[in-house]
Design an enzyme around this catalytic site. Structure first.
Site, PDB file in Angstrom:
ATOM      1  N   SER A  70       0.815  -1.213   0.000  1.00 35.86           N
ATOM      2  CA  SER A  70       0.000   0.000   0.000  1.00 35.86           C
ATOM      3  C   SER A  70       0.845   1.258   0.000  1.00 35.86           C
ATOM      4  CB  SER A  70      -0.917   0.002   1.222  1.00 35.86           C
ATOM      5  OG  SER A  70      -0.152   0.074   2.405  1.00 35.86           O
ATOM      6  N   THR A 129      -1.684   2.796   3.881  1.00 38.31           N
ATOM      7  CA  THR A 129      -0.934   4.055   3.884  1.00 38.31           C
ATOM      8  C   THR A 129      -0.014   3.948   5.076  1.00 38.31           C
ATOM      9  OG1 THR A 129      -2.873   5.244   3.054  1.00 38.31           O
ATOM     10  CG2 THR A 129      -1.240   6.578   4.181  1.00 38.31           C
ATOM     11  N   THR A 165       1.697   6.796   0.414  1.00 43.85           N
ATOM     12  CA  THR A 165       0.778   5.735  -0.012  1.00 43.85           C
ATOM     13  C   THR A 165       0.847   5.515  -1.520  1.00 43.85           C
ATOM     14  OG1 THR A 165      -1.542   4.993   0.122  1.00 43.85           O
ATOM     15  CG2 THR A 165      -1.198   7.280  -0.438  1.00 43.85           C
ATOM     16  N   ARG A 179      -6.771   9.519  -9.580  1.00 42.61           N
ATOM     17  CA  ARG A 179      -7.389   9.684  -8.256  1.00 42.61           C
ATOM     18  C   ARG A 179      -6.307  10.069  -7.224  1.00 42.61           C
ATOM     19  NH1 ARG A 179      -6.458   7.240  -2.977  1.00 42.61           N
ATOM     20  NH2 ARG A 179      -8.369   7.521  -1.789  1.00 42.61           N
ATOM     21  N   THR A 200      -4.968   7.126   7.916  1.00 42.42           N
ATOM     22  CA  THR A 200      -4.984   6.043   6.935  1.00 42.42           C
ATOM     23  C   THR A 200      -6.449   5.677   6.716  1.00 42.42           C
ATOM     24  OG1 THR A 200      -4.808   4.358   8.646  1.00 42.42           O
ATOM     25  CG2 THR A 200      -2.759   5.094   7.679  1.00 42.42           C
ATOM     26  N   GLY A 201      -6.691   4.959   5.629  1.00 36.95           N
ATOM     27  CA  GLY A 201      -8.073   4.552   5.350  1.00 36.95           C
ATOM     28  C   GLY A 201      -8.595   5.242   4.110  1.00 36.95           C
TER      29      GLY A 201
END
Ligand code: GLY
Length: 318
Positions: free
Chosen positions: A45, A168, A186, A196, A219-220
């Site tokens: 990631s 991330t 990330t 994106r 993160t997420g």
């Protein structure tokens, strides 16, 4: 001296603390810790072995913020240069009146400053996972030929995989002078629509540091942190006098209150200027890591949970 990081920072936190103990700044520690994650072949990631976008191209995002000056640097959609955090730091430190460079401009800048380039960036094992995912999303199980002209909307929707979209690395450090720095890096969502950009390179969304109050990194699902301005909000909650725990809880509640489709959760780590630290997550079982100067090794700590209900596109709040 203190360093906190997302758990995938385990590979870099001890050398980051070594850097602080040997006179390095918080910015140095954050950069060194994150570079170790960007170079970790097990990490999908962040860095050179991350999952690519739907076209099979690896696009990296990163940012770094200096809590002493509030200076920041960031790159987005950068291809071919694995150490995105180092390029982000150079955006901040070189004579350049900009904070964020994206795409071809970021690559041009990385080349101009002599940043390390690795070619090809997409390794065979990652290509295989990407092809497998494309085939699984196709009715005929064939791998589609995706070109610059291909319609991608449907493919991105079909290929989205909640188990693989997230990931991330966050590092936040306080050095011997009491200066705070925060960094995030990330490869973004796996199989994302080309172009994106998530929260990681957006100062105020995925990253914020201010010596006077504290720092936060996320993160997420970056789309949520962008819409809620999460990292800056948490620091602003500290500024108006809330405790670290309450500031973090409010930042999570702001995320929970967003409408729209959530196909991933959210997590944050944060510290205040006194060196208290916390991690929060929208799911149980999450952890983060920390190390102070008197610890020989890092420790794990559980993240507090503020549940955010998952919603899929068809179930978006009206
Ligand atoms: N949080 C990283 C991303 O959404 O790209």
């Amino acid at each position: 001296m203190l360093i906190i990081a997302s758990s995938n920072g385990a590979i870099g936190i001890e050398r980051a603390m070594w850097t602080l103990k040997n006179g390095g700044s918080a910015l140095d520690a954050v950069e060194i810790g994150i570079r170790a994650v960007e170079a970790n072949p097990e990490e999908h990631s962040v860095g050179y072995n991350g999952y690519p976008n739907i076209l099979g191209e690896l696009e990296l995002d990163a940012s770094i913020m200096d809590g002493r000056t509030l200076n920041s640097g960031a790159v987005a959609l950068m291809r071919g240069f694995p150490y995105a955090i180092s390029v982000a730091r150079q955006v901040m430190e070189r004579e350049l009146p900009h904070v964020l460079l994206a795409g071809a401009g970021a690559e041009r800048f990385a080349h101009e400053i002599g940043a390390e380039k690795w070619e090809p960036m997409l390794r065979d094992e990652i290509k295989a996972v990407w092809r497998e995912r494309l085939a699984a999303s196709s009715e005929s199980n064939d791998i589609p030929e995706l070109t610059d002209e291909s319609p991608l909307l449907e493919w991105v929707r079909l290929a989205t995989d909640p188990e693989r979209v997230r990931g991330t690395v966050n590092f936040i450090a306080i050095d011997s002078a009491g200066d705070i720095a925060a960094g995030v890096s990330t490869s973004g969502w796996a199989w994302k629509y080309p172009g994106r950009i998530g929260d990681s390179p957006i100062i105020g969304a995925g990253n914020y540091a201010d010596n006077r109050h504290g720092a936060c990194a996320c993160t997420g699902m970056g789309e949520m942190a962008i819409r809620a301005g999460t990292a800056r909000s948490l620091v602003l909650y500290l500024k108006i006098g809330l405790s670290l725990q309450e500031a973090a809880r409010r930042a999570m509640l702001d995320l929970r209150d967003l409408g729209g489709a959530y196909i991933g959760g959210m997590n944050l780590i944060a510290l205040d200027r006194e060196g208290k630290h916390i991690g929060m997550s929208s799911r149980s079982g999450g952890r983060y890591i920390y190390q102070t100067e008197d610890m020989d090794a890092f420790q794990e700590s559980e993240r507090e949970v503020v549940t955010i209900p998952m919603r899929w596109a068809g179930e978006a709040r009206k």
